[in-house]
Design a protein around this motif. Structure first.
Motif, PDB file in Angstrom:
ATOM      1  N   SER A  32       0.820  -1.214   0.000  1.00 26.93           N
ATOM      2  CA  SER A  32       0.000   0.000   0.000  1.00 26.93           C
ATOM      3  C   SER A  32       0.854   1.264   0.000  1.00 26.93           C
ATOM      4  O   SER A  32       0.360   2.352  -0.312  1.00 26.93           O
ATOM      5  CB  SER A  32      -0.940   0.014   1.213  1.00 26.93           C
ATOM      6  N   VAL A  92       4.124   2.984  -4.862  1.00 29.43           N
ATOM      7  CA  VAL A  92       3.391   3.557  -5.989  1.00 29.43           C
ATOM      8  C   VAL A  92       4.349   3.803  -7.157  1.00 29.43           C
ATOM      9  O   VAL A  92       5.534   4.073  -6.968  1.00 29.43           O
ATOM     10  CB  VAL A  92       2.700   4.884  -5.606  1.00 29.43           C
ATOM     11  N   GLU A  93       3.826   3.695  -8.359  1.00 31.22           N
ATOM     12  CA  GLU A  93       4.635   3.937  -9.549  1.00 31.22           C
ATOM     13  C   GLU A  93       5.206   5.347  -9.538  1.00 31.22           C
ATOM     14  O   GLU A  93       4.512   6.305  -9.219  1.00 31.22           O
ATOM     15  CB  GLU A  93       3.784   3.723 -10.803  1.00 31.22           C
ATOM     16  N   TYR A 153      -0.163  -4.977  -7.707  1.00 31.60           N
ATOM     17  CA  TYR A 153      -0.664  -5.153  -6.348  1.00 31.60           C
ATOM     18  C   TYR A 153      -1.195  -6.566  -6.111  1.00 31.60           C
ATOM     19  O   TYR A 153      -1.131  -7.070  -4.986  1.00 31.60           O
ATOM     20  CB  TYR A 153      -1.741  -4.111  -6.042  1.00 31.60           C
TER      21      TYR A 153
END
Length: 237
Positions: free
Chosen positions: A140, A143-144, A162
């Protein structure tokens, strides 16, 4: 605090398990050499990031070409330092000073979990590495185009899956020659520290939501009450 810019690669000269009667019981003692270039201004008690793990220097040799650290059981459980043996190569970075330029990102040296190397694919003179997390809950925070520290190396995330708990990074040729990751094989482990920013934002949201829910006069509580009342009225009709 560190920047994730590895300064040199050291070599594990000795790796000694400690018994329960020794200080730091059930941990290990590690001596790392081939690193005189970074030890000149390091003192006992200073921190050195070792494969991304913040460790305290407890001893030097007389010529100050090597240093000793102790590793606690909790650190061994969280990281891949338990996989080290005599001759292992490790990324090293001194803690930052006020004069250091922050060329990477803010790295605490507090490893969250480990990941396994699932693939390494050449792309020109770069290599794309894909990793799978051991502890999926940390996805979580990934992130890209965000930051991540892999074995203490500050890298940019290029892809995230994910469902598989996987993420990828691309390592340019210059970095390949400065860190240990290109020496590792498929399924070997790396230390992962996710970006602290995501953790801070999540915690602030949690605290804010909890405070609003516990306060009947808050905007959130009033909104929830309004929605519930509306649904009850619809069911009564």
């Amino acid at each position: 605090m560190f920047t994730g810019l590895v300064e040199t690669i050291g070599t594990v000269l000795s790796y000694t398990e400690l018994d329960t009667s020794s200080s730091g019981g059930n941990g290990v003692s590690i001596v790392i050499g081939d690193c005189s270039s970074i030890l000149e201004d390091v003192h006992l008690g200073d921190s050195i990031s070792t494969n991304g793990v913040c460790l305290t220097v407890t001893e030097f040799d007389e010529a100050k070409t090597q240093f000793k650290v102790g590793v606690a059981p909790e650190t061994l459980r969280r990281t891949n330092l338990g996989d080290l043996t005599k001759g292992s190569k490790v990324n090293l970075e001194r803690a930052v000073t006020s004069e250091v330029r922050l060329g990477g990102h803010v790295v605490q040296g507090h490893v969250d979990t480990i990941a396994a190397i699932k693939s390494r694919i050449p792309d020109g003179n770069a290599i794309t590495f894909t990793f799978q997390l051991r502890d999926k809950e940390y996805m979580s925070y990934i992130v890209e185009k965000g930051f991540i520290a892999v074995d203490g190396t500050s890298l940019t995330i290029t892809h995230v899956d994910y469902d598989k708990a996987e993420f990828s990074i691309m390592m340019v040729s210059y970095t390949q020659s400065k860190v240990v990751m290109p020496l590792k094989q498929i399924d070997e482990s790396v230390n992962i520290e996710v970006d602290l920013t995501g953790k801070l934002i999540e915690k602030q949201i949690e605290i804010n939501l909890a405070n609003q829910i516990s306060n009947d006069d808050s905007a959130l509580s009033k909104l929830i009450t309004k929605i519930v009342e509306k649904k009850i009225k619809e069911l009564v009709k």
